[in-house]
Motif scaffolding. Sequence first.
Motif, PDB file in Angstrom:
ATOM      1  N   ASP A  34       0.825  -1.210   0.000  1.00 48.94           N
ATOM      2  CA  ASP A  34       0.000   0.000   0.000  1.00 48.94           C
ATOM      3  C   ASP A  34       0.861   1.262   0.000  1.00 48.94           C
ATOM      4  O   ASP A  34       0.735   2.130   0.864  1.00 48.94           O
ATOM      5  CB  ASP A  34      -0.938  -0.001   1.218  1.00 48.94           C
ATOM      6  CG  ASP A  34      -2.021   1.072   1.116  1.00 48.94           C
ATOM      7  OD1 ASP A  34      -2.203   1.631   0.015  1.00 48.94           O
ATOM      8  OD2 ASP A  34      -2.666   1.360   2.151  1.00 48.94           O
ATOM      9  N   SER A  99      -7.762   5.205  -9.051  1.00 46.99           N
ATOM     10  CA  SER A  99      -7.077   4.208  -8.241  1.00 46.99           C
ATOM     11  C   SER A  99      -5.596   4.129  -8.583  1.00 46.99           C
ATOM     12  O   SER A  99      -4.747   3.986  -7.707  1.00 46.99           O
ATOM     13  CB  SER A  99      -7.730   2.832  -8.425  1.00 46.99           C
ATOM     14  OG  SER A  99      -9.034   2.842  -7.896  1.00 46.99           O
ATOM     15  N   LYS A 124      -4.190  10.321   1.682  1.00 48.55           N
ATOM     16  CA  LYS A 124      -5.253   9.800   0.810  1.00 48.55           C
ATOM     17  C   LYS A 124      -6.491  10.706   0.842  1.00 48.55           C
ATOM     18  O   LYS A 124      -7.629  10.236   0.954  1.00 48.55           O
ATOM     19  CB  LYS A 124      -5.627   8.370   1.208  1.00 48.55           C
ATOM     20  CG  LYS A 124      -4.579   7.344   0.819  1.00 48.55           C
ATOM     21  CD  LYS A 124      -5.119   5.937   0.929  1.00 48.55           C
ATOM     22  CE  LYS A 124      -4.096   4.922   0.431  1.00 48.55           C
ATOM     23  NZ  LYS A 124      -4.582   3.545   0.475  1.00 48.55           N
ATOM     24  N   GLN A 125      -6.217  11.988   0.736  1.00 47.06           N
ATOM     25  CA  GLN A 125      -7.302  12.955   0.674  1.00 47.06           C
ATOM     26  C   GLN A 125      -6.828  14.203  -0.047  1.00 47.06           C
ATOM     27  O   GLN A 125      -5.631  14.425  -0.203  1.00 47.06           O
ATOM     28  CB  GLN A 125      -7.798  13.319   2.073  1.00 47.06           C
ATOM     29  CG  GLN A 125      -6.741  14.048   2.913  1.00 47.06           C
ATOM     30  CD  GLN A 125      -7.233  14.403   4.305  1.00 47.06           C
ATOM     31  OE1 GLN A 125      -8.020  13.670   4.894  1.00 47.06           O
ATOM     32  NE2 GLN A 125      -6.785  15.528   4.831  1.00 47.06           N
ATOM     33  N   PRO A 134     -12.100  12.492   0.258  1.00 49.93           N
ATOM     34  CA  PRO A 134     -11.283  11.270   0.352  1.00 49.93           C
ATOM     35  C   PRO A 134     -10.984  10.705  -1.033  1.00 49.93           C
ATOM     36  O   PRO A 134     -11.798  10.814  -1.958  1.00 49.93           O
ATOM     37  CB  PRO A 134     -12.174  10.321   1.163  1.00 49.93           C
ATOM     38  CG  PRO A 134     -13.579  10.783   0.870  1.00 49.93           C
ATOM     39  CD  PRO A 134     -13.492  12.270   0.692  1.00 49.93           C
ATOM     40  N   PRO A 136      -9.841   7.246  -3.461  1.00 43.20           N
ATOM     41  CA  PRO A 136     -10.258   5.835  -3.447  1.00 43.20           C
ATOM     42  C   PRO A 136      -9.442   5.011  -2.449  1.00 43.20           C
ATOM     43  O   PRO A 136      -8.284   5.324  -2.157  1.00 43.20           O
ATOM     44  CB  PRO A 136      -9.991   5.376  -4.886  1.00 43.20           C
ATOM     45  CG  PRO A 136     -10.000   6.622  -5.701  1.00 43.20           C
ATOM     46  CD  PRO A 136      -9.470   7.702  -4.815  1.00 43.20           C
ATOM     47  N   GLU A 137     -10.059   3.965  -1.914  1.00 50.14           N
ATOM     48  CA  GLU A 137      -9.369   3.110  -0.939  1.00 50.14           C
ATOM     49  C   GLU A 137      -8.135   2.476  -1.566  1.00 50.14           C
ATOM     50  O   GLU A 137      -7.090   2.358  -0.939  1.00 50.14           O
ATOM     51  CB  GLU A 137     -10.323   2.033  -0.423  1.00 50.14           C
ATOM     52  CG  GLU A 137      -9.733   1.202   0.699  1.00 50.14           C
ATOM     53  CD  GLU A 137     -10.699   0.183   1.249  1.00 50.14           C
ATOM     54  OE1 GLU A 137     -10.320  -0.564   2.176  1.00 50.14           O
ATOM     55  OE2 GLU A 137     -11.849   0.110   0.754  1.00 50.14           O
ATOM     56  N   LEU A 138      -8.267   2.050  -2.820  1.00 54.59           N
ATOM     57  CA  LEU A 138      -7.117   1.567  -3.571  1.00 54.59           C
ATOM     58  C   LEU A 138      -6.529   2.748  -4.325  1.00 54.59           C
ATOM     59  O   LEU A 138      -7.133   3.258  -5.270  1.00 54.59           O
ATOM     60  CB  LEU A 138      -7.523   0.461  -4.553  1.00 54.59           C
ATOM     61  CG  LEU A 138      -6.402  -0.083  -5.446  1.00 54.59           C
ATOM     62  CD1 LEU A 138      -5.321  -0.755  -4.615  1.00 54.59           C
ATOM     63  CD2 LEU A 138      -6.950  -1.052  -6.487  1.00 54.59           C
ATOM     64  N   GLN A 202     -10.498  -5.517  -6.402  1.00 56.28           N
ATOM     65  CA  GLN A 202      -9.899  -4.748  -5.316  1.00 56.28           C
ATOM     66  C   GLN A 202      -9.955  -5.520  -3.999  1.00 56.28           C
ATOM     67  O   GLN A 202      -9.030  -5.428  -3.191  1.00 56.28           O
ATOM     68  CB  GLN A 202     -10.603  -3.388  -5.188  1.00 56.28           C
ATOM     69  CG  GLN A 202     -10.383  -2.479  -6.378  1.00 56.28           C
ATOM     70  CD  GLN A 202     -10.791  -1.043  -6.116  1.00 56.28           C
ATOM     71  OE1 GLN A 202     -10.971  -0.632  -4.970  1.00 56.28           O
ATOM     72  NE2 GLN A 202     -10.937  -0.259  -7.170  1.00 56.28           N
ATOM     73  N   GLN A 203     -11.018  -6.293  -3.801  1.00 58.23           N
ATOM     74  CA  GLN A 203     -11.126  -7.072  -2.571  1.00 58.23           C
ATOM     75  C   GLN A 203     -10.017  -8.109  -2.484  1.00 58.23           C
ATOM     76  O   GLN A 203      -9.472  -8.366  -1.410  1.00 58.23           O
ATOM     77  CB  GLN A 203     -12.497  -7.762  -2.503  1.00 58.23           C
ATOM     78  CG  GLN A 203     -12.779  -8.426  -1.174  1.00 58.23           C
ATOM     79  CD  GLN A 203     -12.682  -7.469   0.006  1.00 58.23           C
ATOM     80  OE1 GLN A 203     -13.282  -6.396  -0.013  1.00 58.23           O
ATOM     81  NE2 GLN A 203     -11.916  -7.834   1.020  1.00 58.23           N
ATOM     82  N   PHE A 206      -6.946  -6.295  -1.256  1.00 63.60           N
ATOM     83  CA  PHE A 206      -7.031  -6.002   0.177  1.00 63.60           C
ATOM     84  C   PHE A 206      -6.807  -7.267   1.009  1.00 63.60           C
ATOM     85  O   PHE A 206      -6.149  -7.219   2.061  1.00 63.60           O
ATOM     86  CB  PHE A 206      -8.396  -5.387   0.513  1.00 63.60           C
ATOM     87  CG  PHE A 206      -8.670  -4.079  -0.191  1.00 63.60           C
ATOM     88  CD1 PHE A 206      -7.640  -3.193  -0.472  1.00 63.60           C
ATOM     89  CD2 PHE A 206      -9.953  -3.742  -0.600  1.00 63.60           C
ATOM     90  CE1 PHE A 206      -7.878  -1.994  -1.139  1.00 63.60           C
ATOM     91  CE2 PHE A 206     -10.200  -2.549  -1.256  1.00 63.60           C
ATOM     92  CZ  PHE A 206      -9.169  -1.673  -1.528  1.00 63.60           C
ATOM     93  N   ARG A 209      -3.106  -8.043   0.995  1.00 59.92           N
ATOM     94  CA  ARG A 209      -2.385  -7.149   1.906  1.00 59.92           C
ATOM     95  C   ARG A 209      -2.455  -7.672   3.342  1.00 59.92           C
ATOM     96  O   ARG A 209      -1.463  -7.631   4.079  1.00 59.92           O
ATOM     97  CB  ARG A 209      -2.965  -5.734   1.828  1.00 59.92           C
ATOM     98  CG  ARG A 209      -2.609  -4.991   0.549  1.00 59.92           C
ATOM     99  CD  ARG A 209      -3.300  -3.639   0.485  1.00 59.92           C
ATOM    100  NE  ARG A 209      -2.902  -2.889  -0.699  1.00 59.92           N
ATOM    101  CZ  ARG A 209      -3.409  -1.713  -1.050  1.00 59.92           C
ATOM    102  NH1 ARG A 209      -4.357  -1.153  -0.292  1.00 59.92           N
ATOM    103  NH2 ARG A 209      -2.987  -1.096  -2.143  1.00 59.92           N
TER     104      ARG A 209
END
Length: 318
Positions: A34, A99, A124-125, A134, A136-138, A202-203, A206, A209
Amino acid sequence: MIAQQFHTLQTYLESQVIGQQELVKQLLVALLADGHILVEGPPGLAKTRAVKCLADCIEGDFHRVQFTPDLLPADLTGTDIFRPETGDFAFQAGPIFNSLVLADEINRAPAKVQAAMLEAMAEKQISVGKTTYPLPELFLVMATQNPIEQEGTYPLPEAQLDRFLLHLDVDYPNEDAELEILRLNRGEAQGVESVDKPTLSQQTIFDARKQALDIHMAEGVERYIVRLILATRQPEKYSSELTGQLEMGVSPRATIALDRCARAHAWLSGRDYVTPEDVQTMAYPVLRHRLLLSYSAQAQGIKPDTIIDALLSMVGSA
């Protein structure tokens, strides 16, 4: 099996980005850990192709940004647009809200744009006016630099460099790889057609990770990481010559980065434990952009990798 999916992805990328196996592996390490990557190398070495191929295999959006001296922060982050029909301002997101972002020749951007990138990469913002949005999470940034041409560039400050998880030096391919590149470009590379393009959700990333973070690391390996980091801050304990070459050591962010990257490297290698060799392999891309060399060392043409060689030889893993 998640590990098998990553192995398939690595095989596919190596078939599309010929002669850059290290670049491909470190891209996957950054994805697992990450973090963001700074890639330095002459033009035409498939830096852009590598991240595009990776983006094609991942469930997520990709955007390339060509950095220039006249680029504005709003060109990257987005801005508030006035809507006459409603009389209100609406936020229009910029290319950073993807992403996977390729920041091409990032050192050509002025300080304000680099500052906007720093917030995005560290937290990440993005802040626009009084509102924070915010990302994206990825979220993975791959930035490139051309080491040859320095005219019209703005060197990245230490705070910005520290936000990159890895710094990779990309070199020219060997003769066999060059020949295969030639054939691939003509659509004649052997075996390429037999490798199907994989797709990772993406899951899946995660979950991978989490598996990489759960890998066993013995206390001895943990202490080895800490001793390597402390040696950059207290080189006088190991060598007077090293003392004169290092202006400043690395921060605790480097300790965390080396830990995560060593775990990711071990996971990609198919092991459920971290070895000192994992730490030594990842020490170069993790530390080379964080070490601040003295003026004397720079004048002598000493490279960060030479300093890391010395550190690894002086600091024992036992």
